[in-house]
Design an enzyme around this catalytic site. Sequence first.
Site, PDB file in Angstrom:
ATOM      1  N   ARG A  41       0.826  -1.213   0.000  1.00  0.00           N
ATOM      2  CA  ARG A  41       0.000   0.000   0.000  1.00  0.00           C
ATOM      3  C   ARG A  41       0.860   1.262   0.000  1.00  0.00           C
ATOM      4  O   ARG A  41       0.458   2.284  -0.555  1.00  0.00           O
ATOM      5  CB  ARG A  41      -0.919   0.016   1.211  1.00  0.00           C
ATOM      6  CG  ARG A  41      -2.028  -0.982   1.068  1.00  0.00           C
ATOM      7  CD  ARG A  41      -3.129  -0.728   2.044  1.00  0.00           C
ATOM      8  NE  ARG A  41      -4.353  -1.277   1.484  1.00  0.00           N
ATOM      9  CZ  ARG A  41      -5.479  -1.433   2.148  1.00  0.00           C
ATOM     10  NH1 ARG A  41      -5.556  -1.065   3.397  1.00  0.00           N
ATOM     11  NH2 ARG A  41      -6.535  -1.927   1.555  1.00  0.00           N
ATOM     12  N   LYS A 202     -20.029 -14.870   2.566  1.00  0.00           N
ATOM     13  CA  LYS A 202     -21.471 -14.621   2.619  1.00  0.00           C
ATOM     14  C   LYS A 202     -22.023 -14.087   1.309  1.00  0.00           C
ATOM     15  O   LYS A 202     -21.399 -13.242   0.666  1.00  0.00           O
ATOM     16  CB  LYS A 202     -21.750 -13.584   3.703  1.00  0.00           C
ATOM     17  CG  LYS A 202     -21.606 -14.119   5.090  1.00  0.00           C
ATOM     18  CD  LYS A 202     -22.106 -13.076   6.034  1.00  0.00           C
ATOM     19  CE  LYS A 202     -22.025 -13.524   7.468  1.00  0.00           C
ATOM     20  NZ  LYS A 202     -22.319 -12.394   8.344  1.00  0.00           N
ATOM     21  N   GLY A 355     -10.134  -7.614   0.004  1.00  0.00           N
ATOM     22  CA  GLY A 355      -9.102  -7.749   1.036  1.00  0.00           C
ATOM     23  C   GLY A 355      -8.560  -9.166   1.144  1.00  0.00           C
ATOM     24  O   GLY A 355      -7.355  -9.403   1.079  1.00  0.00           O
ATOM     25  N   GLY A 378     -13.562  -3.123  -0.150  1.00  0.00           N
ATOM     26  CA  GLY A 378     -14.925  -2.586  -0.122  1.00  0.00           C
ATOM     27  C   GLY A 378     -15.124  -1.483  -1.143  1.00  0.00           C
ATOM     28  O   GLY A 378     -16.190  -1.401  -1.768  1.00  0.00           O
TER      29      GLY A 378
HETATM   30  P1  ADP Z   1     -12.819 -10.456   0.065  1.00  0.00           P
HETATM   31  O1  ADP Z   1     -12.266  -9.851   1.330  1.00  0.00           O
HETATM   32  O2  ADP Z   1     -11.763 -10.816  -0.901  1.00  0.00           O
HETATM   33  O3  ADP Z   1     -13.923  -9.623  -0.530  1.00  0.00           O
HETATM   34  P2  ADP Z   1     -14.644 -12.076   1.571  1.00  0.00           P
HETATM   35  O4  ADP Z   1     -14.355 -11.278   2.791  1.00  0.00           O
HETATM   36  O5  ADP Z   1     -15.972 -11.944   0.950  1.00  0.00           O
HETATM   37  O6  ADP Z   1     -13.511 -11.856   0.473  1.00  0.00           O
HETATM   38  O7  ADP Z   1     -14.491 -13.639   1.908  1.00  0.00           O
HETATM   39  C1  ADP Z   1     -13.319 -14.188   2.380  1.00  0.00           C
HETATM   40  C2  ADP Z   1     -13.583 -15.242   3.400  1.00  0.00           C
HETATM   41  O8  ADP Z   1     -14.445 -16.240   2.897  1.00  0.00           O
HETATM   42  C3  ADP Z   1     -12.316 -15.940   3.811  1.00  0.00           C
HETATM   43  O9  ADP Z   1     -12.119 -15.765   5.189  1.00  0.00           O
HETATM   44  C4  ADP Z   1     -12.573 -17.388   3.444  1.00  0.00           C
HETATM   45  O10 ADP Z   1     -12.036 -18.305   4.365  1.00  0.00           O
HETATM   46  C5  ADP Z   1     -14.073 -17.469   3.472  1.00  0.00           C
HETATM   47  N1  ADP Z   1     -14.564 -18.646   2.746  1.00  0.00           N
HETATM   48  C6  ADP Z   1     -14.348 -18.965   1.468  1.00  0.00           C
HETATM   49  N2  ADP Z   1     -14.905 -20.151   1.184  1.00  0.00           N
HETATM   50  C7  ADP Z   1     -15.486 -20.602   2.313  1.00  0.00           C
HETATM   51  C8  ADP Z   1     -16.237 -21.776   2.677  1.00  0.00           C
HETATM   52  N3  ADP Z   1     -16.495 -22.725   1.786  1.00  0.00           N
HETATM   53  N4  ADP Z   1     -16.661 -21.877   3.946  1.00  0.00           N
HETATM   54  C9  ADP Z   1     -16.421 -20.905   4.837  1.00  0.00           C
HETATM   55  N5  ADP Z   1     -15.728 -19.784   4.570  1.00  0.00           N
HETATM   56  C10 ADP Z   1     -15.270 -19.625   3.320  1.00  0.00           C
HETATM   57 MG    MG Z   2     -12.964  -9.825   3.374  1.00  0.00          MG
END
Ligand code: ADP
Ligand code: MG
Length: 402
Positions: A41, A202, A355, A378
């Site tokens: 960063r 989610k 992230g 975000g």
């Molecule tokens: P980003 O930060 O890249 O937008 P998210 O915060 O939406 O991604 O999601 C990341 C999280 O989702 C990670 O902590 C990962 O472990 C979790 N994750 C991915 N697949 C699964 C799964 N099958 N079951 C539970 N958690 C999951």
């Molecule tokens: Mg995340």
Amino acid sequence: MIGKFNIKTIRDVHIENKTVLVRVDYNVPLTPEHTITNDERIQQTLPTLRKLLKHHNRLILISHLGQPKGKDKSLSLAPIARRLQQMFSDYEVLLIKDFTKPAAHELLARQTRKQILLLENLRFYAGEKDNNPIFAKGLAGLADAYVNDAFSVCHREDASVVGMRKYLPSYGGLLLEKEITAISQVMNHPKDPVVVILGGAKVSTKLPLLFRLTEIADYILLGGGLANTFLKNHNIQVGKSVVEPHQKTAVKELQQQALKHHTTIMLPQDVVCAETPTSETGEVFQLHTVPKNKIILDIGPETQAIFGKIINQAKTIIWNGPVGFFENPAFARGTEFIYYAITENPNCFSLIGGGDTITAVAKQEHLDKISHISTGGGAMLEFIEKGTLPGIQALERTTKTL
Ligand code: ADP
Ligand code: MG
């Protein structure tokens, strides 16, 4: 101008011999001993800082770090000041502990061109998150101009993001420009076929994004915890996996929207399961055979092959969200596969952000084969959803000029 946005950047105006307040995002990961584990960063803001320094400007850098409740010493920007000092050995980098106190006034007033000032964590002040006008005015009073090079906080209506435009001529930095240009390019003029890969925990946090992406995507490949809710909607047993029970209607609506836009939503065909996320190994199951006592933690090899073929044909790729519980290496294979599949397609424009997604790919090789890795988690998602961000709008509405 940055694309359709009426923003002046530091390439559009010549800023020379001024004191410039630069909003950066140095919210870097730290160890418990306060050592920076990844300074990406900071690196990403260097072109902006160097350009301003080259024209004899005095820089006052402002950033937040973490989410402190009041003055939490463990979230001081001191480690960042030290890292900046290493990067700018010809300059003296000074951390200003509290810019509102008289002790700091003299340092600020006597800043030379050979000094770079870094103000202490902005979130030590309640006025930052509240976008308090008195706080904003105080901050703006330190400089002649304001530059926003923190795309990743542009979705926040914080004083240092949206509060400066009234008091200072406000411009976009080079990183901000790069982010807006790359993401706009993907959203406004994507080359077909457009493939979106969406994972993460989610579905509820990603639904608005999914709705927007169905408008441009030919394929949406779903993985991660998010896919479970879709599987469950198709009456497929997902054992003890995390599902969000109240998303049934929204998911149905999304599928109708996808139909309308001729977007194919693809779900995993096989999955890697275990009894707990901390298990040392997983077992592959076809859909419809996931045992009641197991959790889905990654996409399986058959799904990898199917997704891989689609990624291989893509001309535009957007990826957000790990497709498995990648924190445990036993369930990181799907996410690694997606990453390598993207890097092996030389004919596409690829955009990666989020992230956790960035954390998941950070240590891999071939990062240079990705067209754009967004620094905004975000912020990137909200920018795709809404087409603009509060921080961008603030720059467009600035009334002052140099
Ligand atoms: P980003 O930060 O890249 O937008 P998210 O915060 O939406 O991604 O999601 C990341 C999280 O989702 C990670 O902590 C990962 O472990 C979790 N994750 C991915 N697949 C699964 C799964 N099958 N079951 C539970 N958690 C999951
Ligand atoms: Mg995340």
